[in-house]
Design an enzyme around this catalytic site. Sequence first.
Site, PDB file in Angstrom:
ATOM      1  N   HIS A  63       0.818  -1.214   0.000  1.00 21.60           N
ATOM      2  CA  HIS A  63       0.000   0.000   0.000  1.00 21.60           C
ATOM      3  C   HIS A  63       0.851   1.263   0.000  1.00 21.60           C
ATOM      4  CE1 HIS A  63       0.340  -0.088   4.537  1.00 21.60           C
ATOM      5  NE2 HIS A  63       0.353   1.223   4.362  1.00 21.60           N
ATOM      6  N   ASP A 107      -0.221  -7.585   1.451  1.00 20.87           N
ATOM      7  CA  ASP A 107       0.278  -6.203   1.522  1.00 20.87           C
ATOM      8  C   ASP A 107       1.804  -6.221   1.675  1.00 20.87           C
ATOM      9  OD1 ASP A 107       0.425  -3.452   1.718  1.00 20.87           O
ATOM     10  OD2 ASP A 107      -0.267  -3.367   3.802  1.00 20.87           O
ATOM     11  N   GLY A 199       2.799   6.281   8.832  1.00 16.74           N
ATOM     12  CA  GLY A 199       4.174   6.610   8.463  1.00 16.74           C
ATOM     13  C   GLY A 199       5.157   5.511   8.789  1.00 16.74           C
ATOM     14  N   SER A 201       4.239   2.318   8.131  1.00 19.33           N
ATOM     15  CA  SER A 201       3.892   1.249   7.195  1.00 19.33           C
ATOM     16  C   SER A 201       5.119   0.782   6.425  1.00 19.33           C
ATOM     17  CB  SER A 201       2.845   1.746   6.192  1.00 19.33           C
ATOM     18  OG  SER A 201       1.630   2.034   6.822  1.00 19.33           O
ATOM     19  N   GLY A 202       5.200  -0.523   6.221  1.00 19.67           N
ATOM     20  CA  GLY A 202       6.306  -1.072   5.447  1.00 19.67           C
ATOM     21  C   GLY A 202       7.533  -1.426   6.255  1.00 19.67           C
TER      22      GLY A 202
END
Length: 251
Positions: A63, A107, A199, A201-202
């Site tokens: 995402h 994801d 912020g 994410s990942g």
Amino acid sequence: MTTHALLLCLLTCLTLHALGSEIIKGQNVPEGMMGYMASVQENGRHKCGGFLINERFVLTAAHCHMPNLSVVLGTHNLRKVNNNTMRYDVKMCPHPLYRNNVSGGHDIMLLKLSRKARLGKTVQIIHLPNAKMKIKDKSKCRVAGWGYTTTGGNTSEQLKVVDVPIVSFKVCKEKWGDHLPANVICAGGYGTKKGFCQGDSGGPLVCGGKAVGVVSFNNGSDCSYPNVPNVYTKVSKYLAWIKKILKQNNC
């Protein structure tokens, strides 16, 4: 100063310091540690986290797929970025089953760097788990990022890290119900005031020195007191896909 007054001053100072050092209830990462962390940026502004898994690829969340992405490696302080040596253009390789909705799962995304990362004191790789790696419920793991330090707040210029406990899949499924996709691992949030925020994410969920999860989503952007666990994509479920892309050095 009396002993009582000295103790009161000490406790007050420690409390203020703790409140000023959050990912959500976290602390600054010392230089020389977690050199695998990557800032995934859109038009030069931090949007997501990521982590370096070999000299050419960063793993992040699908995402985080955005126009004009680049990756910054080798600094914990986003005010200190040398664009000539730290910034990399990327080719995006989202998982083919991801459908622009985190609740649908898958994801996860690989970013191929425009050139090899130069490994050293500030740039390192992190190993992935093997398919058989078992993680016990309530195990203490860690998550790091430059995301919001409070719900609805601002991103952090300094990399922060926090310890989070693994939440059993059974409890996670009970709390999330049908909104929980397959191939995930849960940690932090429910049952604690520690976890990730927008912020982050990942970024990686690190257990036993291995990146076992990728930050995916929490509950309605509520970071401080969520009533459900934080959710991560489970890396071990995607090893075949990751290894295929790394072997062919392309997607």
